[in-house]
Each structure stands twice: as C-alpha cells, then as structure tokens.
Design a protein around this motif. Structure first.
Motif, mmCIF file in Angstrom:
data_model
loop_
_atom_site.group_PDB
_atom_site.id
_atom_site.type_symbol
_atom_site.label_atom_id
_atom_site.label_comp_id
_atom_site.label_asym_id
_atom_site.label_seq_id
_atom_site.Cartn_x
_atom_site.Cartn_y
_atom_site.Cartn_z
ATOM 1 N N MET A 223 5.741 -8.081 8.701
ATOM 2 C CA MET A 223 5.434 -7.868 7.254
ATOM 3 C C MET A 223 3.632 -7.596 7.011
ATOM 4 N N LEU A 224 2.762 -7.991 8.143
ATOM 5 C CA LEU A 224 1.637 -7.773 8.142
ATOM 6 C C LEU A 224 1.363 -6.183 8.451
ATOM 7 N N THR B 42 1.447 1.065 5.385
ATOM 8 C CA THR B 42 1.544 1.497 4.207
ATOM 9 C C THR B 42 0.321 1.726 3.553
ATOM 10 N N THR B 43 -1.027 0.868 3.767
ATOM 11 C CA THR B 43 -1.988 1.141 3.222
ATOM 12 C C THR B 43 -2.828 2.181 4.144
ATOM 13 N N ALA C 45 -4.321 4.042 -4.960
ATOM 14 C CA ALA C 45 -4.412 2.598 -4.409
ATOM 15 C C ALA C 45 -5.025 2.555 -3.302
ATOM 16 N N GLY C 46 -4.637 3.596 -2.253
ATOM 17 C CA GLY C 46 -5.191 3.653 -1.020
ATOM 18 C C GLY C 46 -6.694 3.693 -0.734
ATOM 19 N N LEU C 47 -6.974 4.223 -1.839
ATOM 20 C CA LEU C 47 -8.670 4.619 -1.675
ATOM 21 C C LEU C 47 -9.292 3.371 -2.444
ATOM 22 N N PRO D 277 -3.549 -3.466 -3.017
ATOM 23 C CA PRO D 277 -3.462 -2.418 -4.134
ATOM 24 C C PRO D 277 -2.279 -1.861 -3.895
ATOM 25 N N VAL D 278 -2.178 -1.214 -2.473
ATOM 26 C CA VAL D 278 -0.956 -0.370 -2.067
ATOM 27 C C VAL D 278 0.282 -1.026 -2.141
#
Length: 260
Positions: free
Chosen positions: A1-2, A8-9, A33-35, A161-162
C-alpha cells in the motif's frame, strides 16, 4: 500500500507538470493534489508543534512519580523494543488524557525527529480498576510499533492529498494498523485478546466468550457491503481486525489482515 501511495503521488505530480507545460488553465483536482503534496512537509512542521502543545497542555505526563505502575510497565516495554537511544530511538513521552468515554490511544510527532504517545484515561481504567495491565501493554506496544515502523514520519504525510482523493488513504492507514497489531501481538500476545474491549466496552469485555466471538467471525457472510465498509475504514473493522489477531496467535507471523 505504501508503494502504491508513492506511485500515485508521483504520477499525479508528473501529470500536473504536464498540464502546466501544455498551458492548461484548469488542472484536475487529483493532479493539483500532486503539487499540493510538495507543501505538506512545511505545513506539517507547524501542525505537529501545535498539535503537541494542544495535547500536552491538557494531559498528564507519565513519570516515575506520576502513575508509577504505568511508567514502570512502559519503560520496560520500551527497553525491550529498543527505545534506548536519542531522537528517533528515544522512548516517546507518554501522556494520559481524558478520553470522555472513548477507548483509544495514539502516536504522533512532537518534533521532526521525536514522537509522543497519548493514551485515554478510559483505557487505563481497565488496568487500575480491573487489574488488566496486559491489554494496556498490548495497546502501548501497538503505539510504539507505529513509531518503530516510522508510520508517524512526516514524509508519509506527503501521500495524503492525492491518496485522499483517490480513496486510498484509508487503506494505507488500515495496513499500518494491521502491522502495529502484529507488533503488539509479538510483545504482549495475551493482551491482544483483550482488544475485545473496543467492541464490548470496558465493563463487559471480560465477560465476552472469545471462542464464541471468533466462531461468529468465521461464520459470518463476507458480502459486498462488509467489503465496502472495510475499504473506507482507516482501521480494519472489528471482525477483520480480531480475525487477524487470532490467526497471528494460531498460525504464526505469515498472516496478513484482509484489506478488502
């Protein structure tokens, strides 16, 4: 999961840069959200200091003269787990807070390289009123496990965030809770069964027939709605969590709690 959370980020960050390079005026929320993740570490430094002082100022520190029985148990457990150094290897300060009926404990940062642990007074009632220090020892080993496994590291907040938008954040948290439970099972296997206190309450949990409870877990139907409820929970649902604890005790350490 990590690993999935990191990928994804990074993917959202890369796509956000791509949208910017194209000159797009509107960037999808999950990409932006990546930013935003870049600013999380800076904001986290301020947040953890505020959260720590907000907790500490309304709590009672556990010391050799304040709750000495709890301090002795905690210090011995910390030494057993290797918290004998400084900074990240130092034993986190333990605080008792008024739980107002909530049975809970948590680990968090108080500085960038230091952590602390808080335990609700309602959980300590089972030790001081009912003499059940084993369950409390399991809970403390669980929380120290979070610190030992770096679950409270600031850099992990970057994934927030992501993965919140992608609904993966609860799953990352759920996996961490399973891991911390395994640490608790290793250092206090008898106390692990006392986790029934979370589901039956501190007055009734000692009356729970655990074998009957585990039988009910094995016999229940695993359907869509149970899977959905578990997916969106940051802690595994009680049936899933207790099943993993029982399997760890009976089958050894090659057991993983169900994520779906």
């Amino acid at each position: 999961m990590l690993i999935l959370g990191v990928l994804t980020t990074l993917g959202a960050f890369a796509l956000a840069l791509w949208f910017i390079a194209r000159g797009d005026t509107e960037i999808p929320e999950w990409a932006s959200a990546g930013l935003a993740a870049l600013f999380v570490p800076v904001l986290a430094v301020f947040f953890i200091r505020f959260q720590f002082w907000n907790t500490m100022a309304n709590a009672v520190p556990v010391t050799a003269k304040q709750f000495p029985e709890l301090h002795e148990l905690y210090a011995a457990l910390g030494a057993e787990m290797g918290f004998t150094g400084s900074k990240l290897q130092a034993l986190p300060q333990l605080y008792v807070i008024n739980g107002n009926g909530v049975l809970n404990a948590s680990a968090a940062k108080c500085q960038v390289r230091k952590a602390y642990i808080q335990i609700n007074s309602d959980l300590l009632d089972i030790a001081y009123e009912l003499g059940d220090f084993r369950t409390v020892r399991f809970v403390l080993a669980h929380e120290l496990g979070h610190v030992k496994l770096r679950h409270v590291s600031i850099w992990r907040l970057i994934l927030g965030p992501v993965n919140t938008i992608l609904t993966l954040r609860p799953s990352i948290s759920r996996a961490q809770e399973y891991s911390a439970d395994r640490v608790g099972c290793y250092y206090e296997p008898e106390g692990a069964r006392g986790m029934a206190v979370l589901f039956a309450g501190k007055r009734m949990y000692q009356r729970v027939n655990l074998e009957e409870y585990y039988d009910s877990i094995r016999s229940h139907r695993v359907g869509l709605w149970l899977r959905a409820a578990n997916y969106f929970a940051d802690h595994a649902l009680g049936f899933r969590r207790m099943a993993a604890i029982e399997q760890t005790a009976s089958q050894g350490w090659n057991v993983h709690g169900k994520m779906l």
